[in-house]
Design an enzyme around this catalytic site. Structure first.
Site, short mmCIF file in Angstrom:
data_model
loop_
_atom_site.label_atom_id
_atom_site.label_comp_id
_atom_site.label_asym_id
_atom_site.label_seq_id
_atom_site.Cartn_x
_atom_site.Cartn_y
_atom_site.Cartn_z
N ARG A 177 0.85 -1.19 0.00
CA ARG A 177 0.00 0.00 0.00
C ARG A 177 0.89 1.25 0.00
O ARG A 177 2.01 1.20 0.51
CB ARG A 177 -0.90 0.04 1.24
CG ARG A 177 -1.69 -1.23 1.49
CD ARG A 177 -2.40 -1.17 2.84
NE ARG A 177 -2.89 -2.48 3.24
CZ ARG A 177 -3.41 -2.73 4.44
NH1 ARG A 177 -3.49 -1.77 5.33
NH2 ARG A 177 -3.83 -3.95 4.73
N ARG A 207 16.04 1.37 -3.57
CA ARG A 207 14.98 1.19 -2.58
C ARG A 207 15.63 0.92 -1.24
O ARG A 207 16.50 0.05 -1.13
CB ARG A 207 14.07 0.02 -2.97
CG ARG A 207 12.72 0.05 -2.24
CD ARG A 207 11.86 -1.13 -2.62
NE ARG A 207 12.21 -2.32 -1.84
CZ ARG A 207 12.02 -3.57 -2.26
NH1 ARG A 207 11.54 -3.81 -3.46
NH2 ARG A 207 12.35 -4.58 -1.49
N GLU A 224 18.04 -2.09 -1.62
CA GLU A 224 17.84 -2.81 -2.87
C GLU A 224 18.29 -1.94 -4.05
O GLU A 224 17.62 -0.97 -4.40
CB GLU A 224 16.37 -3.19 -3.04
CG GLU A 224 15.83 -4.07 -1.91
CD GLU A 224 16.19 -5.53 -2.08
OE1 GLU A 224 16.98 -5.84 -2.99
OE2 GLU A 224 15.67 -6.36 -1.33
#
Length: 250
Positions: A177, A207, A224
């Protein structure tokens, strides 16, 4: 145009820029993937970034740089975790992995040690982290950076609860979400990006995954930089920002 990294018919020299996206199959052939990456002349993120990032031992370097990282113990094949690393509820996973595959949550030290043994028998380095219980309620926060700048954030539901299905055998099914990150999370994300940029320069995409620590403070669980899901569908402006960052590089 999309292309598969293992396709021998692709002329990688023909592209003005090659952007790594969903190469989640590299975990079983790391050396071949890195050989491919080093052979692509214009790759984002660069082969040097990928080589550093696909082995999660980079977390030790981030911790040494003073960043708050979830405590992590790495155990090479042939070694054994000490009692402290196995105490309490722990997460065991391979140091080279993607999509939360081969990751387990254990309250029993014998089960955790057996998981480590299985990874070692496959020739893989194991890593152990204490289970951060705050994730059960708050979830995980992922900060997405495009062109070196923060773009958007998502909440990822806790992964290691109940039975979870894999998607095409590549990654665990996720509950995603949009999220408005806290000031503390954004500040930590900027610190992480500064450390990485000091080593590799500005990245096309990144990320930073954060968990809530015992006092609610954010902790880095992963960074990431190789093949992260960027969750572009959760923010209306994100696809345009990624396209603009790619165009700027070209």
């Amino acid at each position: 145009m999309p292309a598969v990294w293992t396709d021998p018919a692709v002329d990688w020299d023909a592209f003005a820029l090659v952007v790594v996206r969903s190469t989640w199959d590299y975990i079983t052939r790391r050396d071949a993937f890195l050989a491919w990456a080093h052979g692509v002349p214009r790759l984002a993120n660069s082969a040097a970034v990928l080589e550093w990032n696909i082995d999660k031992r980079y977390l030790a370097e981030l911790a040494a740089a003073g960043l708050p990282v979830v405590p992590t113990t790495f155990v090479e094949p042939g070694g054994a975790p000490d009692a402290a690393a196995l105490s309490g509820e722990v997460v065991v996973k391979p140091a080279v992995s993607a999509g939360s595959l081969d990751t387990g949550r254990h309250a029993d030290p014998d089960a955790a040690a057996a998981h480590v043994t299985r990874l070692h028998e496959a020739g893989r380095t194991a890593m152990l982290q204490p289970y951060v219980a705050g994730v059960d309620e708050a979830g995980e926060t992922a900060l997405l950076y495009l062109g070196g700048r923060w773009s958007h954030a998502i909440r990822k539901g806790p992964m290691l609860v109940g039975e979870r299905r894999t998607v095409d055998g590549l990654f665990l099914e996720e509950d995603i979400r949009p999220r408005e990150p806290s000031a503390a999370e954004l500040e930590l994300g900027e610190h992480v990006m500064a450390v990485v940029a000091e080593r590799f320069g500005s990245l096309l995409y990144a990320r930073v995954d954060l968990l809530p620590g015992p006092g609610g403070e954010p902790l880095v669980v992963e960074v990431e930089l190789t093949e992260p899901s960027l969750y572009l569908e959760t923010n209306s402006g994100a696809p345009g920002r990624l396209a603009a960052a790619i165009a700027a590089r070209v």
